[in-house]
Scaffold this active site. Structure first.
Site, PDB file in Angstrom:
ATOM      1  N   ALA A  22       0.816  -1.226   0.000  1.00 32.40           N
ATOM      2  CA  ALA A  22       0.000   0.000   0.000  1.00 32.40           C
ATOM      3  C   ALA A  22       0.845   1.269   0.000  1.00 32.40           C
ATOM      4  O   ALA A  22       0.299   2.366   0.076  1.00 32.40           O
ATOM      5  CB  ALA A  22      -0.928  -0.012   1.215  1.00 32.40           C
ATOM      6  N   GLY A  25       2.121   3.059  -5.934  1.00 31.97           N
ATOM      7  CA  GLY A  25       1.315   2.704  -7.104  1.00 31.97           C
ATOM      8  C   GLY A  25      -0.144   2.401  -6.807  1.00 31.97           C
ATOM      9  O   GLY A  25      -0.849   3.163  -6.132  1.00 31.97           O
ATOM     10  N   SER A 138      -2.479  -9.803 -13.710  1.00 33.71           N
ATOM     11  CA  SER A 138      -2.047  -8.936 -14.817  1.00 33.71           C
ATOM     12  C   SER A 138      -2.517  -9.552 -16.133  1.00 33.71           C
ATOM     13  O   SER A 138      -2.618 -10.781 -16.247  1.00 33.71           O
ATOM     14  CB  SER A 138      -0.518  -8.868 -14.827  1.00 33.71           C
ATOM     15  OG  SER A 138      -0.048  -8.446 -16.091  1.00 33.71           O
ATOM     16  N   TYR A 163       7.534 -13.458 -14.428  1.00 33.76           N
ATOM     17  CA  TYR A 163       6.431 -12.608 -13.947  1.00 33.76           C
ATOM     18  C   TYR A 163       5.091 -13.189 -14.415  1.00 33.76           C
ATOM     19  O   TYR A 163       4.145 -13.312 -13.611  1.00 33.76           O
ATOM     20  CB  TYR A 163       6.621 -11.192 -14.495  1.00 33.76           C
ATOM     21  CG  TYR A 163       5.490 -10.236 -14.173  1.00 33.76           C
ATOM     22  CD1 TYR A 163       5.236  -9.840 -12.859  1.00 33.76           C
ATOM     23  CD2 TYR A 163       4.662  -9.721 -15.182  1.00 33.76           C
ATOM     24  CE1 TYR A 163       4.195  -8.951 -12.561  1.00 33.76           C
ATOM     25  CE2 TYR A 163       3.630  -8.842 -14.890  1.00 33.76           C
ATOM     26  CZ  TYR A 163       3.400  -8.460 -13.585  1.00 33.76           C
ATOM     27  OH  TYR A 163       2.364  -7.591 -13.282  1.00 33.76           O
TER      28      TYR A 163
HETATM   29  N1  LIG Z   1       1.158  -1.093 -13.149  1.00 35.63           N
HETATM   30  C1  LIG Z   1       0.729  -1.948 -14.083  1.00 35.63           C
HETATM   31  O1  LIG Z   1       0.636  -1.615 -15.260  1.00 35.63           O
HETATM   32  C2  LIG Z   1       0.328  -3.334 -13.691  1.00 35.63           C
HETATM   33  C3  LIG Z   1      -0.145  -4.170 -14.697  1.00 35.63           C
HETATM   34  C4  LIG Z   1      -0.575  -5.441 -14.352  1.00 35.63           C
HETATM   35  C5  LIG Z   1      -0.538  -5.859 -13.039  1.00 35.63           C
HETATM   36  N2  LIG Z   1      -0.035  -5.038 -12.065  1.00 35.63           N
HETATM   37  C6  LIG Z   1       0.007  -5.545 -10.681  1.00 35.63           C
HETATM   38  O2  LIG Z   1      -0.410  -4.544  -9.789  1.00 35.63           O
HETATM   39  C7  LIG Z   1       0.159  -4.776  -8.507  1.00 35.63           C
HETATM   40  C8  LIG Z   1       0.714  -3.466  -7.953  1.00 35.63           C
HETATM   41  O3  LIG Z   1       1.806  -3.043  -8.769  1.00 35.63           O
HETATM   42  P1  LIG Z   1       2.103  -1.509  -9.082  1.00 35.63           P
HETATM   43  O4  LIG Z   1       1.966  -1.344 -10.542  1.00 35.63           O
HETATM   44  O5  LIG Z   1       1.336  -0.631  -8.192  1.00 35.63           O
HETATM   45  O6  LIG Z   1       3.683  -1.446  -8.791  1.00 35.63           O
HETATM   46  P2  LIG Z   1       4.528  -0.735  -7.629  1.00 35.63           P
HETATM   47  O7  LIG Z   1       4.238   0.715  -7.615  1.00 35.63           O
HETATM   48  O8  LIG Z   1       5.918  -1.190  -7.873  1.00 35.63           O
HETATM   49  O9  LIG Z   1       3.941  -1.364  -6.287  1.00 35.63           O
HETATM   50  C9  LIG Z   1       4.251  -2.670  -5.900  1.00 35.63           C
HETATM   51  C10 LIG Z   1       4.067  -2.767  -4.415  1.00 35.63           C
HETATM   52  O10 LIG Z   1       4.399  -4.111  -4.000  1.00 35.63           O
HETATM   53  C11 LIG Z   1       5.285  -4.008  -2.922  1.00 35.63           C
HETATM   54  N3  LIG Z   1       6.157  -5.165  -2.749  1.00 35.63           N
HETATM   55  C12 LIG Z   1       7.088  -5.635  -3.604  1.00 35.63           C
HETATM   56  N4  LIG Z   1       7.749  -6.672  -3.032  1.00 35.63           N
HETATM   57  C13 LIG Z   1       7.205  -6.827  -1.804  1.00 35.63           C
HETATM   58  C14 LIG Z   1       7.465  -7.700  -0.731  1.00 35.63           C
HETATM   59  N5  LIG Z   1       8.456  -8.608  -0.780  1.00 35.63           N
HETATM   60  N6  LIG Z   1       6.727  -7.606   0.391  1.00 35.63           N
HETATM   61  C15 LIG Z   1       5.747  -6.686   0.488  1.00 35.63           C
HETATM   62  N7  LIG Z   1       5.460  -5.805  -0.488  1.00 35.63           N
HETATM   63  C16 LIG Z   1       6.201  -5.881  -1.624  1.00 35.63           C
HETATM   64  C17 LIG Z   1       6.118  -2.774  -3.212  1.00 35.63           C
HETATM   65  O11 LIG Z   1       6.816  -2.365  -2.065  1.00 35.63           O
HETATM   66  P3  LIG Z   1       8.189  -1.521  -2.224  1.00 35.63           P
HETATM   67  O12 LIG Z   1       7.798  -0.130  -2.546  1.00 35.63           O
HETATM   68  O13 LIG Z   1       8.809  -1.686  -0.856  1.00 35.63           O
HETATM   69  O14 LIG Z   1       8.988  -2.166  -3.318  1.00 35.63           O
HETATM   70  C18 LIG Z   1       5.016  -1.831  -3.643  1.00 35.63           C
HETATM   71  O15 LIG Z   1       4.349  -1.318  -2.505  1.00 35.63           O
HETATM   72  C19 LIG Z   1       1.205  -5.882  -8.708  1.00 35.63           C
HETATM   73  O16 LIG Z   1       0.675  -7.111  -8.256  1.00 35.63           O
HETATM   74  C20 LIG Z   1       1.395  -5.921 -10.215  1.00 35.63           C
HETATM   75  O17 LIG Z   1       1.765  -7.197 -10.683  1.00 35.63           O
HETATM   76  C21 LIG Z   1       0.406  -3.774 -12.362  1.00 35.63           C
END
Ligand SMILES: NC(=O)c1ccc[n+]([C@@H]2O[C@H](COP(=O)([O-])OP(=O)(O)OC[C@H]3O[C@@H](n4cnc5c(N)ncnc54)[C@H](OP(=O)(O)O)[C@@H]3O)[C@@H](O)[C@H]2O)c1
Length: 295
Positions: A22, A25, A138, A163
């Site tokens: 949380a 993103g 995703s 991924y």
């Molecule tokens: N953005 C897109 O276009 C897209 C598309 C398809 C799916 N998604 C999915 O959406 C979800 C959120 O991604 P986002 O795009 O918002 O990316 P993001 O901004 O990189 O956010 C990812 C979040 O996951 C956390 N995280 C990563 N490793 C972790 C761990 N070991 N333990 C606890 N938290 C962890 C990160 O924490 P840190 O800040 O500490 O790294 C961050 O808070 C993901 O599941 C991703 O696969 C995103």
């Protein structure tokens, strides 16, 4: 469904929601909207200081708790340290196309962080989840295959395919969990959501042309990407096993709507096999006792 926006989120007062990842993103946006609609939001993040900085900007009830999904001892500590019930668990956190590496428990980073950690977390909390579990996948799950070699120990590592495997695992898990909850007579449901393509840290990380193409081209704002997650987390009358995604071209952008995921993601035999393998690897066997009242 009419064009649904964050303004359509129902009053969430009195509800407790856990959002993993949380601090950044889509998770940060999801936490903000839910807290500002009245919910108590538990921000489950690996860096509490960064999470607190985000929480400070939210006009609502938030609580930061440490959770590192890449470390099963942290997942257990989180579940043990969390008292009471939760209405909605949102498995949002994830890593995207990171270089080869392993989690604290020796799992490949994508499958470990994106699937095995959330599997263990959900398993440890499931008998305290009152309403629903939302798991964020995703569109790239379509490229995913679940290999016996789940941890990429015996084949050439390809980060986007690693991924994609983890994101297919998210859907197989979400649907299998719903089948198991339903078989146990539970009212709790499990649903899936995907954001399309949204401009977040995760999405921007791979700056190669291949990365840009695979990440899906021009991205929408995180506020739009979070809508399918928010809809999945709050819409009344949602059926278990549903998947929400954007309604635009190739589900890359737009407002939330019910979508179908790949045929493979609905393979119940594959899902049961992955479930058993996940139980074995995490040493968490979710117990779903039959409930006839309340939960
Ligand atoms: N953005 C897109 O276009 C897209 C598309 C398809 C799916 N998604 C999915 O959406 C979800 C959120 O991604 P986002 O795009 O918002 O990316 P993001 O901004 O990189 O956010 C990812 C979040 O996951 C956390 N995280 C990563 N490793 C972790 C761990 N070991 N333990 C606890 N938290 C962890 C990160 O924490 P840190 O800040 O500490 O790294 C961050 O808070 C993901 O599941 C991703 O696969 C995103």
């Amino acid at each position: 469904m009419a064009k649904w926006t964050a303004a359509d989120v129902t009053d969430t007062s009195g509800r407790t929601v856990i959002v993993t990842g949380a601090n950044s993103g889509l998770g940060a946006e999801t936490a903000r909207v839910l807290a500002e609609a009245g919910a108590k939001v538990i921000m489950a993040c690996r860096d509490p200081d960064r999470a607190r900085a985000v929480a400070d900007g939210i006009d609502g009830h938030t609580e930061v708790r440490r959770l590192d999904l890449a470390d099963l001892s942290s997942v257990r500590a989180f579940a043990e340290g969390f008292d009471g019930d939760v209405d909605v668990l949102i498995n949002n956190a994830g890593v995207m196309a990171v270089p080869k590496g392993t989690t604290a428990d020796g799992f490949e980073r994508h499958i470990g962080t994106n699937h095995l950690g959330p599997f263990a977390l959900t398993g440890l909390l499931i008998n305290r989840v009152r309403d629903r579990v939302v798991t964020v996948s995703s569109g790239l799950h379509v490229l995913g295959r679940i290999h016996h070699d789940l941890n990429w120990e015996h084949r050439r590592y390809q980060r986007w395919l690693a991924y994609a495997q983890s994101k297919l695992a998210n859907l197989l898990f979400a649907y299998e969990l719903d089948r198991r909850l339903s078989a146990a007579g539970r009212r709790t449901i499990s649903v899936a959501a995907h954001p399309g393509v949204a401009a977040t840290e995760g999405q921007r990380r791979d700056t190669s042309l291949r990365g840009k193409l695979l990440a899906g081209g021009p991205a929408q704002a995180p506020q739009m990407g979070a809508l399918p997650i928010l809809y999945a987390a709050t819409a009344p009358g949602l059926t278990g096993g549903a998947c929400l995604g954007p309604d635009g071209f190739m589900q890359r952008r737009g407002h939330p709507t019910l979508v179908r995921s790949s045929r493979r993601s609905y393979d119940a035999t594959l899902a049961a096999r992955l479930w058993e393998q996940s139980e074995h690897l995490t040493n968490v066997a979710p117990v779903l006792p039959m409930r006839h009242s309340g939960l």
